[in-house]
Enzyme design. Structure first.
Site, PDB file in Angstrom:
ATOM      1  N   SER A 157      -3.019   9.019  -0.508  1.00 27.65           N
ATOM      2  CA  SER A 157      -2.495   7.897  -1.294  1.00 27.65           C
ATOM      3  C   SER A 157      -3.080   6.540  -0.932  1.00 27.65           C
ATOM      4  O   SER A 157      -2.883   5.572  -1.658  1.00 27.65           O
ATOM      5  CB  SER A 157      -0.970   7.835  -1.192  1.00 27.65           C
ATOM      6  N   LYS A 165       2.004   2.665   3.196  1.00 25.58           N
ATOM      7  CA  LYS A 165       1.778   2.043   1.892  1.00 25.58           C
ATOM      8  C   LYS A 165       1.608   0.539   2.075  1.00 25.58           C
ATOM      9  O   LYS A 165       1.900  -0.010   3.123  1.00 25.58           O
ATOM     10  CB  LYS A 165       2.976   2.272   0.940  1.00 25.58           C
TER      11      LYS A 165
END
Length: 141
Positions: A59, A96
């Site tokens: 990701s 993230k």
């Protein structure tokens, strides 16, 4: 994402060749000096609050964080908007980009195949620490 690998005190040193390495056109050979550097002082902002995490997943590939990389995460840094953070959502770690504007808090992936994480009612988010370095292996040995 695996659990943190605690920092173990003690000097970890390597030889530093003090010569610029060009990533464009090669330069003529130059004289260089050698010295020893302590990797702890070079890589850790706060050694008592630093941990290593191994990345699992794709990701964050858009900013060069790949599956199998090792992140240095510092728990003493106050997380701010747009920083890369290690977050815990409902007891699961994830790395993230932090988006925080007023009451709007999201976790943004750096790969368009992964949607932003927007918390749902009842979900718990804790920012565990701020990512300060990515140790990325270039050669599989």
């Amino acid at each position: 994402m695996n659990f943190p690998i605690p920092y173990l005190p003690g000097e970890v040193s390597m030889t530093l060749i003090e010569c610029a390495v060009h990533a464009g056109f090669p330069s003529p050979a130059a004289d260089y000096a050698q010295s020893r550097i302590d990797l702890n002082r070079h890589l850790l902002i706060n050694e008592n609050a630093s941990f290593l995490f191994r990345v699992l997943g794709e990701s964050m590939t858009g900013i060069g964080i790949y599956d199998g990389d090792t992140l240095i995460v510092d728990r003493s840094i106050t997380p701010a908007h747009n920083q890369i953070v290690l977050a815990v959502i409902d007891d699961e770690f994830t790395v993230k980009r932090l988006y925080r504007r007023g009451q709007d808090v999201r976790l943004i992936a750096e790969n368009p195949a992964f949607p932003p994480i927007i918390l749902k009612e009842g979900q718990e988010l804790r920012i565990w620490g701020v990512v300060t370095f990515n140790l990325h292996r270039l050669l599989n040995v």
